[in-house]
Scaffold this active site. Structure first.
Site, PDB file in Angstrom:
ATOM      1  N   ARG A 188     -16.309  93.153 -92.030  1.00  0.00           N
ATOM      2  CA  ARG A 188     -15.347  92.151 -91.584  1.00  0.00           C
ATOM      3  C   ARG A 188     -15.226  91.047 -92.628  1.00  0.00           C
ATOM      4  O   ARG A 188     -14.123  90.569 -92.906  1.00  0.00           O
ATOM      5  CB  ARG A 188     -15.754  91.553 -90.231  1.00  0.00           C
ATOM      6  CG  ARG A 188     -15.532  92.490 -89.056  1.00  0.00           C
ATOM      7  CD  ARG A 188     -15.808  91.798 -87.734  1.00  0.00           C
ATOM      8  NE  ARG A 188     -14.795  90.810 -87.405  1.00  0.00           N
ATOM      9  CZ  ARG A 188     -14.898  89.922 -86.417  1.00  0.00           C
ATOM     10  NH1 ARG A 188     -16.003  89.899 -85.675  1.00  0.00           N
ATOM     11  NH2 ARG A 188     -13.936  89.059 -86.187  1.00  0.00           N
ATOM     12  N   CYS A 246     -19.013  82.500 -87.882  1.00  0.00           N
ATOM     13  CA  CYS A 246     -18.941  83.931 -87.596  1.00  0.00           C
ATOM     14  C   CYS A 246     -17.527  84.205 -87.100  1.00  0.00           C
ATOM     15  O   CYS A 246     -16.570  83.644 -87.629  1.00  0.00           O
ATOM     16  CB  CYS A 246     -20.002  84.332 -86.569  1.00  0.00           C
ATOM     17  SG  CYS A 246     -19.880  83.434 -85.002  1.00  0.00           S
TER      18      CYS A 246
END
Length: 291
Positions: A188, A246
């Site tokens: 990601r 995150c």
């Protein structure tokens, strides 16, 4: 030998508690509030898993409803709750001033760390993560309890401000002057996949440090020495600003806890990639380390 308490280098309160030590506290009748924060992207409602088996006396914590404020607009997928709302949650959990609180989940503490961080942020002193989480409790041979636990209502009050927080306009400055840690999965970070947010990639100059890599094969936190080496390899130096983000500010709290175990203070960027990627004026980097 494994560090049994894992305290920060400044001599602050313990960050971790081992399963045998928690079991001993419970057996001795020492006042200990255990919070079970079962949550994941795949299974955000952990109620049934909790009811099927949890640490004796543990109270279920709903991450989406009690550890976030979804009425806050433009602040990411899991904005921090308001003080008053978090106070109500803490009182529902039965918390009183001076309690020892132990938080855990079944995900290597990657969701429970959000509760750990918020309680510390609210001014609660003795908050610990159960090292190894639920798996560690089971592996140590301790029994589980089923059903719901409804404690007597507590009386504590949240007073936010004890943990450093940065907003969207401060993130780039931290990335330029210190180290900004991206706690998401590496693919990601590199922008190879993005299953949730509108854009793939990462905040420019952020360093990839997936939160799961802070754990060993048994799901326990690595030793303070090993964590210090990990973060030093990312360029973290004493005195430099450090922050973590995150996807939505949940596993970033796990990174903050890992840094604290290593003796490093770090700020949390709660909006994280879910806020940053929704603002088209903010640049996105892709590929490996962009520094």
């Amino acid at each position: 030998m494994r560090d049994p308490v894992a305290v920060a280098e400044d001599g602050g309160m313990p960050i971790l508690i081992q399963p045998d030590d928690l079991a001993a506290r419970i057996a001795a009748g020492e006042r200990t509030v255990v919070l079970d924060v079962r949550w994941s992207l795949a299974a955000p409602d952990g109620t049934e898993a909790y009811r099927a088996g949890h640490v004796p006396g543990a109270v279920y914590v709903d991450l989406d409803r009690e550890l976030a404020d979804h009425d806050a607009v433009g602040e990411g997928r899991h904005p921090l709750p308001a003080e008053a709302d978090f106070t109500a949650a803490m009182r529902r959990w039965g918390l009183r001033d001076g309690d020892t609180v132990v938080v855990m989940d079944d995900l290597g503490n990657q969701s429970a760390a959000r509760a750990w961080w918020l309680l510390r942020h609210a001014g609660f002193g003795d908050v610990r993560l159960l090292d190894g989480a639920l798996a560690g409790w089971r592996t140590a041979g301790h029994a589980l309890e089923t059903g719901d636990v409804v404690p007597e209502r507590g009386d504590t009050t949240a007073r936010f401000g004890a943990m450093p927080v940065i907003g969207i306009d401060e993130v780039a400055e931290v990335a330029g002057r210190g180290v900004l840690i991206d706690a998401r999965a590496a693919e990601r970070y590199r922008g190879e996949i993005e299953p949730i947010d509108p854009r793939a990639g990462h905040i420019p100059r952020a360093m990839s440090a997936p939160s799961g890599d802070d754990l060993d094969a048994a799901g326990r936190f690595r030793s303070p020495e090993a964590l210090r080496e990990r973060f030093a390899a990312l360029g973290v130096q004493v005195g430099d600003p450090v922050a973590a983000y995150c996807g939505s500010g949940v596993t970033a709290a796990h990174a903050v806890a890992s840094l604290a175990i290593a003796g490093i203070d770090a700020a949390l960027y709660p909006g994280s990639w879910s806020q940053w990627s929704n603002d088209p004026s903010r640049p996105a980097a892709t590929g490996p380390d962009s520094r």
